[in-house]
Design an enzyme around this catalytic site. Structure first.
Site, PDB file in Angstrom:
ATOM      1  N   ALA A  22       9.598 -20.888  34.034  1.00  0.00           N
ATOM      2  CA  ALA A  22       9.636 -20.117  32.580  1.00  0.00           C
ATOM      3  C   ALA A  22       8.541 -20.719  31.423  1.00  0.00           C
ATOM      4  CB  ALA A  22      10.724 -19.876  32.613  1.00  0.00           C
ATOM      5  N   ARG A  72      15.784 -41.609  38.871  1.00  0.00           N
ATOM      6  CA  ARG A  72      16.141 -42.869  37.400  1.00  0.00           C
ATOM      7  C   ARG A  72      15.317 -43.379  37.457  1.00  0.00           C
ATOM      8  NH1 ARG A  72      20.335 -40.301  41.493  1.00  0.00           N
ATOM      9  NH2 ARG A  72      21.757 -38.876  39.908  1.00  0.00           N
ATOM     10  N   SER A  73      15.148 -43.812  36.563  1.00  0.00           N
ATOM     11  CA  SER A  73      14.120 -45.086  36.336  1.00  0.00           C
ATOM     12  C   SER A  73      14.559 -45.668  34.814  1.00  0.00           C
ATOM     13  CB  SER A  73      12.889 -44.571  35.148  1.00  0.00           C
ATOM     14  OG  SER A  73      11.942 -44.892  35.287  1.00  0.00           O
ATOM     15  N   GLY A 102      20.889 -34.317  33.874  1.00  0.00           N
ATOM     16  CA  GLY A 102      22.058 -34.948  32.701  1.00  0.00           C
ATOM     17  C   GLY A 102      21.967 -35.967  32.403  1.00  0.00           C
ATOM     18  N   THR A 125      22.033 -29.984  35.624  1.00  0.00           N
ATOM     19  CA  THR A 125      22.864 -31.528  36.446  1.00  0.00           C
ATOM     20  C   THR A 125      23.781 -30.503  37.550  1.00  0.00           C
ATOM     21  OG1 THR A 125      24.135 -32.979  36.974  1.00  0.00           O
ATOM     22  CG2 THR A 125      23.835 -32.149  34.527  1.00  0.00           C
ATOM     23  N   ASP A 127      26.667 -31.341  37.855  1.00  0.00           N
ATOM     24  CA  ASP A 127      27.775 -32.400  37.993  1.00  0.00           C
ATOM     25  C   ASP A 127      27.945 -31.568  36.699  1.00  0.00           C
ATOM     26  OD1 ASP A 127      27.226 -33.880  39.918  1.00  0.00           O
ATOM     27  OD2 ASP A 127      26.679 -35.382  38.503  1.00  0.00           O
ATOM     28  N   MET A 169      30.463 -32.935  45.701  1.00  0.00           N
ATOM     29  CA  MET A 169      29.914 -33.989  44.716  1.00  0.00           C
ATOM     30  C   MET A 169      30.543 -34.092  43.321  1.00  0.00           C
ATOM     31  SD  MET A 169      25.493 -34.144  45.066  1.00  0.00           S
ATOM     32  CE  MET A 169      25.034 -35.541  46.303  1.00  0.00           C
ATOM     33  N   ILE A 251      23.763 -30.895  50.774  1.00  0.00           N
ATOM     34  CA  ILE A 251      23.746 -29.859  50.778  1.00  0.00           C
ATOM     35  C   ILE A 251      24.051 -28.952  49.622  1.00  0.00           C
ATOM     36  CG2 ILE A 251      26.426 -29.026  51.536  1.00  0.00           C
ATOM     37  CD1 ILE A 251      23.764 -27.063  53.687  1.00  0.00           C
ATOM     38  N   GLN A 252      24.521 -29.435  48.770  1.00  0.00           N
ATOM     39  CA  GLN A 252      24.774 -29.174  47.116  1.00  0.00           C
ATOM     40  C   GLN A 252      23.597 -29.222  45.953  1.00  0.00           C
ATOM     41  OE1 GLN A 252      29.429 -30.482  46.780  1.00  0.00           O
ATOM     42  NE2 GLN A 252      28.317 -31.646  48.022  1.00  0.00           N
TER      43      GLN A 252
HETATM   44  O1  F6P Z   1      23.894 -36.079  39.436  1.00  0.00           O
HETATM   45  C1  F6P Z   1      23.852 -35.637  40.308  1.00  0.00           C
HETATM   46  C2  F6P Z   1      24.269 -36.048  41.335  1.00  0.00           C
HETATM   47  O2  F6P Z   1      23.996 -35.302  42.754  1.00  0.00           O
HETATM   48  C3  F6P Z   1      25.721 -36.274  41.720  1.00  0.00           C
HETATM   49  O3  F6P Z   1      26.931 -35.085  41.743  1.00  0.00           O
HETATM   50  C4  F6P Z   1      25.429 -37.867  42.940  1.00  0.00           C
HETATM   51  O4  F6P Z   1      26.405 -38.449  41.923  1.00  0.00           O
HETATM   52  C5  F6P Z   1      24.334 -38.099  42.046  1.00  0.00           C
HETATM   53  O5  F6P Z   1      23.643 -37.575  41.758  1.00  0.00           O
HETATM   54  C6  F6P Z   1      24.149 -38.667  44.051  1.00  0.00           C
HETATM   55  O6  F6P Z   1      22.992 -39.067  43.821  1.00  0.00           O
HETATM   56  P1  F6P Z   1      21.811 -39.882  44.855  1.00  0.00           P
HETATM   57  O7  F6P Z   1      20.490 -38.466  44.467  1.00  0.00           O
HETATM   58  O8  F6P Z   1      20.756 -40.519  43.831  1.00  0.00           O
HETATM   59  O9  F6P Z   1      22.265 -40.165  45.996  1.00  0.00           O
END
Ligand code: F6P
Length: 326
Positions: A22, A72-73, A102, A125, A127, A169, A251-252
């Site tokens: 988009a 993640r950096s 997130g 995210t 979460d 998760m 899977i989530q």
């Molecule tokens: O923040 C998203 C998330 O999937 C959380 O639910 C989980 O704790 C984390 O990332 C897992 O991180 P990684 O991909 O580094 O295992």
């Protein structure tokens, strides 16, 4: 603004691609140059980017993951890494940067804002732990994936009269667990937001079994301090049924995005570009009561939200359990 950048940061989430598409399409339609930094803030530090054109994003909205990847950096949190990232934004003449991510990514956004960069944050995210917005991108799909998987597994557990503990998760946030638990009428729920013990879970399961349940389901969140194996062991020994424990895991995060996540991604993508076109910056976009909005980025970390005890208590009422106070 006529030249924008976009990046994804932190864990990926379903709907990210719909959002990227988009943004690309809106830029294309309005003659704005867009470059995508690969692998989030890390790509910004390494000056790793690609131009994003309409042709690059055809059909990506239907798949999860992130076209321009994410990461993640830790380097971005160092003085040197951060400075290099800013230099690269200047070098590439980026007038406004869109960040999909997130909590951690939003912290990065705030640092960029404080360094004078024009930023729009899009909550991405699974979460659902950015509390200024009712929903974050990916949450809906993550819950749907959890519900589908639990439902499938429940078929075989039902045939074998077995109990199952599922861990969802969500890091410290119990929202995926809660929404999944209500949807599947879980017999017990353990999340970090509510003080709960293994004996209480066992009592919940016994209560359901007294009402004829033969394959009880317990749902736990990732943040729950309780040990999933111990819960399974106690149910098995005290309730007399074979009990398995299953971590639902990635899977989530990898599911085909639901219409809702695609729609949110599209609406936020359009809004982010629109805001930057009007030189409105340093905002985070969100959704409330189906309406999308923008709000100052530096304020969103202070917004807190109470855990949805009304939903918890719906579930408890369904099982004839006493309500819990928030
Ligand atoms: O923040 C998203 C998330 O999937 C959380 O639910 C989980 O704790 C984390 O990332 C897992 O991180 P990684 O991909 O580094 O295992």
């Amino acid at each position: 603004m006529r030249r924008l950048g976009i990046l994804c940061s932190g864990g990926d989430c379903p709907g990210m691609n719909a959002c990227i598409k988009a943004v690309v399409d809106t830029c294309d339609a309005n003659d704005i140059d867009l470059i995508g930094f690969n692998r989030g803030y890390q790509g910004l530090i390494e000056n790793d980017w690609r131009e994003l054109k309409k042709i690059d994003v055809a059909n990506i909205e239907t798949i999860s993951g992130a076209l321009i990847k994410t990461s993640r950096s830790p380097e971005f949190m160092t003085e040197k890494g951060f400075r290099t990232a800013i230099d690269n934004l200047h070098k590439n003449r980026i007038e406004g940067l869109i960040v999909i991510g997130g909590n951690g990514s939003f912290r990065g956004c705030r640092d960029l804002v404080n360094a004078g960069v024009n930023v729009i944050g899009i909550p991405g995210t699974i979460d659902n732990d950015l509390f200024y917005t009712e929903r974050s991108l990916g949450f809906d799909t993550a819950v749907q994936q959890a519900v589908n998987t639990i439902t499938d597994i429940k078929q075989t557990m039902y045939a074998n009269d077995r109990g199952t503990i599922f861990k969802c998760m969500g890091r410290h946030c119990g929202d995926i667990a809660l929404h999944a638990a209500v949807s599947v009428e879980a017999d017990s729920l353990a999340v970090s937001e509510i003080e709960y013990s293994i004996p209480q879970i066992v009592e919940d399961v016994k209560n359901s079994m007294r009402h004829g349940v033969t394959s009880p389901v317990v749902i736990m969140s990732e943040g729950s301090p309780l040990d999933m194996e111990e819960v399974a062991y106690e149910i098995q020994s005290q309730c007399g049924i074979t009990t398995r424990s299953i971590e639902l895991g990635y899977i989530q995060r990898g599911g085909v995005p639901t219409y809702y996540d695609r729609m949110l991604g599209v609406r936020w993508g359009v809004l982010a570009v629109q805001l930057l076109m009007q030189d409105m910056t340093n905002l985070a976009v969100g959704v409330k009561n189906d309406k999308i909005f923008s709000t100052p980025l530096i304020e969103v970390e202070y917004v807190l939200q109470e855990f949805r005890m009304d939903m918890v208590n719906d579930l408890r009422t369904l099982h004839g359990l006493p309500k819990l106070n928030g």
